[in-house]
Design an enzyme around this catalytic site. Structure first.
Site, PDB file in Angstrom:
ATOM      1  N   SER A  20       0.801  -1.224   0.000  1.00 52.06           N
ATOM      2  CA  SER A  20       0.000   0.000   0.000  1.00 52.06           C
ATOM      3  C   SER A  20       0.832   1.272   0.000  1.00 52.06           C
ATOM      4  CB  SER A  20      -0.941   0.018   1.207  1.00 52.06           C
ATOM      5  OG  SER A  20      -0.207  -0.093   2.411  1.00 52.06           O
ATOM      6  N   ASP A  36      -2.171   8.428   8.032  1.00 51.64           N
ATOM      7  CA  ASP A  36      -3.179   7.603   8.692  1.00 51.64           C
ATOM      8  C   ASP A  36      -2.481   6.673   9.690  1.00 51.64           C
ATOM      9  OD1 ASP A  36      -2.081   5.497   7.243  1.00 51.64           O
ATOM     10  OD2 ASP A  36      -3.757   5.295   5.845  1.00 51.64           O
ATOM     11  N   HIS A  52       0.394   4.789   7.190  1.00 54.17           N
ATOM     12  CA  HIS A  52       1.121   5.288   6.029  1.00 54.17           C
ATOM     13  C   HIS A  52       1.604   6.730   6.216  1.00 54.17           C
ATOM     14  CE1 HIS A  52      -1.849   2.273   4.640  1.00 54.17           C
ATOM     15  NE2 HIS A  52      -0.814   1.828   3.966  1.00 54.17           N
TER      16      HIS A  52
END
Length: 371
Positions: A39, A336, A339
């Protein structure tokens, strides 16, 4: 839950449009960027999967100018590290997600992004999200792209192009710990039956095979990120009820152990795969530097998520429409619970592009491009 910040898996596959129709070798230009990983660098592949790991909801992408601030499936407020590196090296467009219907024909000549939130080296990694693309599947997809390059450029030119003008950058490994080996409840059986040493052995054996597969498809220039300080992300600090200056020791210990072995593996591959250059991106030290000395880089916190809810560091519930959002996104190291923010990504990308051997070795990305 999304995946993580760290491993730097960018597989940059460098294509220069001036090459088409002639066997030119302008090594100063970066065209296409082929990106593999998790991600940290997913540009929207998970949008096309029935998965619990998605970032195609607001306020993700709020600072991504190319979309007008709308979410694209990137797990950050703006650009990923792969986006920034591509821009700096002269890539004209961002790499399209492989699963996007628009990733066809000449569009692939700018690059393709295979990364997937929740993905890892091991096929079992990320199963909690139901669906994700692991490294084996991502490389299967690259094999499709490789055949398309032959059709677009001709077999001889495509091979020369890939070998001489492509940087394969791979960010993977963090999920293999966080969403596999260390996963509460679901991983208990694995941890009882397999020691950390054995699990890391298994990871590296799989990764060696995956990198060798890419080599056999003419990849020669690689940049591979190690696993960052995964014990220091807001999610880990929050669920373990740590103070601002504490990190989860076991998670970081596993990352350090894996990173040492990864360094040895890349040295082995450099020696045994003729013509290949494997560059190690020391993401662990880069991110730890940002976390430890955040004020030096203009941040006000390296513990609290800008977008999230739950606990002292907003680190339990992923970023979404109902999340608390910080006032100044450029002042947070973390976007977040998992990340980095675009502001942090910019700093990391610059160290990859122009840094010394403390952070990227044996050469940095500008030097690798010009080999």
């Amino acid at each position: 839950m999304a995946t993580i910040i760290y491993t730097l898996a960018l597989v940059l596959f460098v294509v220069d449009l001036s090459y088409f129709g002639k066997v030119a070798c302008d090594n100063s230009a970066l065209g296409a960027s082929f990106i593999f990983g998790d991600s940290l660098v997913d540009a929207g592949n998970n949008n096309y999967l029935p998965t619990l790991s998605k970032a195609n909801i607001k306020p993700n992408g709020i600072d991504f100018k190319a979309s007008g601030g709308n979410p694209t499936g990137r797990y950050t407020n703006g650009r990923t590290i792969g986006d920034i590196v591509g821009e700096e090296l002269g890539q004209p467009n961002y790499a399209h997600p492989f699963l996007s219907p628009n990733t066809t024909g000449k569009a692939i000549l700018y690059g393709v992004n295979y990364a997937s939130g929740g993905g890892g080296i091991m096929n079992g990694t990320g199963r909690i999200f139901v669906n994700r693309l692991g490294m084996d599947v991502q490389i299967d997809y690259f094999a499709i792209t490789r055949k398309q390059f032959d059709k677009l450029l001709g077999a001889s030119q495509a091979r020369d192009y890939i070998m001489k003008k492509s940087i394969f950058s791979i960010t993977v490994g963090a999920n293999d710990f966080l969403n596999n080996y260390l996963l509460p409840v679901l991983s208990i059986g694995a941890r009882i039956s397999e020691s950390p040493d054995a699990f890391i052995d298994d990871m590296l054996s799989h990764f060696k095979g995956q990198l060798t597969r890419l080599y056999k498809m003419d990849a020669r220039k690689f940049v591979i990120g190690n696993v960052g300080p995964i014990g220091c992300i807001p999610y880990q600090k929050t669920i373990n009820q740590l103070s601002e200056n504490e990190c989860v020791g076991l998670a970081n210990k596993l990352a350090v152990q894996y990173n040492g072995r990864l360094k040895d593996l890349l040295a082995e591959l450099n020696e045994n795969l003729p013509g290949a250059t494997f560059v190690l991106a020391n993401v662990y030290d880069m991110v730890m530097e940002l976390i430890t000395n955040y004020e030096k880089y203009g941040f006000t916190t390296s513990s609290r998520a800008c977008c999230g809810n739950g606990g002292q560091f907003a680190g339990i519930i992923p970023c979404g429409p109902t999340s608390t959002l910080c006032e100044d996104r450029s002042k947070h190291v973390f976007w977040d619970p998992y990340h980095p923010s675009e502001a942090a990504n910019v700093i990391i990308a610059k160290k990859l592009l122009d840094g010394d051997t403390k952070y990227i070795s044996p050469v940095n990305l500008r030097q690798l491009r010009d080999l």
